[in-house]
Structures are given as structure tokens and as C-alpha cells.
Design an enzyme around this catalytic site. Sequence first.
Site, PDB file in Angstrom:
ATOM      1  N   LEU A 126       0.816  -1.215   0.000  1.00  0.00           N
ATOM      2  CA  LEU A 126       0.000   0.000   0.000  1.00  0.00           C
ATOM      3  C   LEU A 126       0.846   1.260   0.000  1.00  0.00           C
ATOM      4  CD1 LEU A 126      -2.685  -1.034   2.646  1.00  0.00           C
ATOM      5  CD2 LEU A 126      -2.994  -0.927   0.164  1.00  0.00           C
ATOM      6  N   GLY A 127       2.028   1.194   0.585  1.00  0.00           N
ATOM      7  CA  GLY A 127       2.853   2.387   0.656  1.00  0.00           C
ATOM      8  C   GLY A 127       4.128   2.145   1.429  1.00  0.00           C
TER       9      GLY A 127
ATOM     10  N   GLY B 106       6.667   3.994   4.331  1.00  0.00           N
ATOM     11  CA  GLY B 106       6.810   5.040   5.327  1.00  0.00           C
ATOM     12  C   GLY B 106       8.257   5.219   5.721  1.00  0.00           C
ATOM     13  N   GLY B 107       8.469   6.072   6.709  1.00  0.00           N
ATOM     14  CA  GLY B 107       9.817   6.359   7.154  1.00  0.00           C
ATOM     15  C   GLY B 107      10.516   5.171   7.794  1.00  0.00           C
ATOM     16  N   PHE B 108       9.743   4.223   8.335  1.00  0.00           N
ATOM     17  CA  PHE B 108      10.360   3.126   9.067  1.00  0.00           C
ATOM     18  C   PHE B 108       9.924   1.754   8.551  1.00  0.00           C
ATOM     19  CE2 PHE B 108       9.819   6.744  11.983  1.00  0.00           C
ATOM     20  CZ  PHE B 108      11.143   7.083  12.099  1.00  0.00           C
TER      21      PHE B 108
ATOM     22  N   VAL C 152       3.882  -0.770   4.231  1.00  0.00           N
ATOM     23  CA  VAL C 152       2.531  -1.140   4.645  1.00  0.00           C
ATOM     24  C   VAL C 152       1.906  -1.997   3.550  1.00  0.00           C
ATOM     25  CG1 VAL C 152       0.263  -0.312   5.355  1.00  0.00           C
ATOM     26  CG2 VAL C 152       2.307   1.009   5.949  1.00  0.00           C
TER      27      VAL C 152
ATOM     28  N   LYS D 241       1.747  -3.001   8.892  1.00  0.00           N
ATOM     29  CA  LYS D 241       2.960  -2.178   8.844  1.00  0.00           C
ATOM     30  C   LYS D 241       4.136  -3.057   9.232  1.00  0.00           C
ATOM     31  CE  LYS D 241       3.058   2.011  10.726  1.00  0.00           C
ATOM     32  NZ  LYS D 241       3.212   3.088  11.751  1.00  0.00           N
TER      33      LYS D 241
ATOM     34  N   ASP E 241       3.321  14.290  14.722  1.00  0.00           N
ATOM     35  CA  ASP E 241       3.552  14.067  13.288  1.00  0.00           C
ATOM     36  C   ASP E 241       2.231  14.093  12.522  1.00  0.00           C
ATOM     37  OD1 ASP E 241       5.250  13.772  11.125  1.00  0.00           O
ATOM     38  OD2 ASP E 241       5.243  11.589  11.188  1.00  0.00           O
TER      39      ASP E 241
END
Length: 359
Positions: free
Chosen positions: A54-55, A57-59, A62, A76, A173
Amino acid sequence: MLSTNTPLLTQISAYKSKDACRNDLKPQDVPGLHFFEMNTIQTATNNFSLSNKLGQGGFGSVYKGKLQDGKEIAVKRLSSSSGQGKEEFMNEIVLISKLQHKNLVRILGCCIEGEERLLIYEFMSNKSLDTFLFDSRKRVEIDWPKRFNIIQGIARGLLYLHRDSRLKVIHRDLKVSNILLDEKMNPKISDFGLARMYQGTEYQDNTHRVVGTLGYMAPEYAWTGVFSEKSDIYSYGVLLLEIISGEKISRFSCGGKTLLAYAWEFWSENRGTNLLDQVVADSCCPSEVGRCVQIGLLCVQHQPVDRPNTLELLYILTTTSDLPTPKQPTFVVHTSDCESHFRDLITVNEMTQSVILGR
């Protein structure tokens, strides 16, 4: 297992200890949180296939998944190379499992096996707000009534975090990509890895490690490390102006002006109605749009004392009461010297950033 008489914040600190960050976090440590087997998640995500991604992220990444009972989930997966992310993984587990609100994403469980650390959430069929807001074709699907509903829903989620939950939580955030949308386009605040929690009337703290995303960070937080309810309010103000305009804070530049400067100019000239994304102009109530622009400007005031608190924010969003007159916000000047200086502090991209501030 920790005693039930131990104060909640003390329990959370214990969960986040170095020992708990290894593999000895037990189900009884976080009551009500389901611990999934790794093979269950691998089957659900087709072994973390690219087609299920799905995407990023910074860490970590997902993925979409489907359990054997047909329930859809979002997973995640923490990057194994991210030592910093392990602390945020633990933070999110122990924090979001304690929070329940219709405008917060719901965590279903976690999986810890070897070096693998996974968080399992309810699946949001419409993904994140940025997939609509900044897409030239999909932005028309969120007309003004939908945008206004999203604006109010985020504020209700913030009110719960800041004032109404057992814990007092500063998100740190808040940004458009951390707002998820359910099947009815209702917003849910997500990603609590950087959040901080308090008890009683404590509402301000400082840190040597500034974390957040460029463009959304309040001035006092970005430059001194001081964060509070009002630093979340600043981020909300940026987010509000993005929702109105359909423009991304980090990419916007019109005649050298930032989005905040552009919003101020429109508000000064015609109370802000021209800031609205023109693809949804036919669906708007001009007075409502102008009021939201003014609220956004109040939220991004340079001095925290000039910003509304969360109680005041929801009140002015849901009533037609008189609003204070905002002062001209402090803008980031687009000059090579300024940009070069800021790059010395923070690497500029669209992911969450951190920077160590010397004291």
C-alpha cells in the site's frame, strides 16, 4: 506481568524498556492486543508481495492483507535496518492499544518473531487523504462538504488525544498522509510512533531529538525542541489549509510565496474564499470556506499563545461565533541561504524527519 495498581504511564514506560524491545513482549503485557503468528500474516499478504503493498513510510512498508475469515487488514512491517523504528514500534503498540475513538485508526494486533516486527490495523478502503487531495483526477471526489467533514473529524480526534482520553497525547507528526479514510470518507488519525503521552495537567515538554515532517512543524518545536498541544495545533493548521486549497505545503510555490503566505494574502484581500481548490468550488459555502481559512491562519500563528487550544478549535469549527483576527504568520522565505541553512538541520524530503538539537 505488571501490577494493575501500577500507574498507567509507569506501565507504558516499562513496556518500552530495552528488554521489551526484544522478543520478550508478552500478550499479558498489553491486555486486549492480539498477537498474530507470522505465518498467518504471510498468508494474508501473499508473503508481502509487491501487489499487496500500500505504501512506504519512514520506518517500513505497509501491506494489504486478508485473514482466513475474510477480514481485510493493513500490515505495517518495520524495516529490519531501522533501529530507531523499534522504539517507535513499541510506542505505537502500547499507546494506540489504549486509545479508542472513531477518528483514530484502530490497531488489531501485532507480530514479533525474530527480527520481524509487524503492526496490524483495521484496513481503510480509501487509504490516506493525500491519495485524494493531491491527485488531479481523484481530488474532485472530495467535494467541499466531504472536506469540511474531514476537517471537523480530525479536530475531534485531536480533542480526544489532548483532552478526553485517559492519556494526554501529543501526536507530533500530524500530516495529510497520516489521515486515513474509511469507506464513508470519515477521517482517522494514524501513525502514533512519535507521539508522547502525559498525565494530569502536564502539556509541555522539550526534547533533544526533534521529530516530525518539514512544513508541519511548529516554529518553537523545530528550532528549540519545545512541544505541546499547541505544536499539534500548528500542524493541524497547515493540514487545514492543504485540505482547503488542494495544495501540498512542501511543493507549493506561487511567485516565491509559501502556502501560508498565499493563504494570508487571500484572507487579507477577500477573507480567503479564493484559496479553495477550484475543482470543488461549485459545492462550497463561501462563508464556511472563509471561516476555515481564518481558523487555519489562527492555528499557524508564530506564538503558541496566539493559537487556539483543541477545545477552542472544535468550538470555532462547529459554531458561527466571532473569530479573533489572526496576525500575519511567520513565513519560510524561499532563498538559497535559508534553504541551505535548513538543510544543515534536516534532510528535506517527504518522510518523517529527526534532528539532534544541541543544548
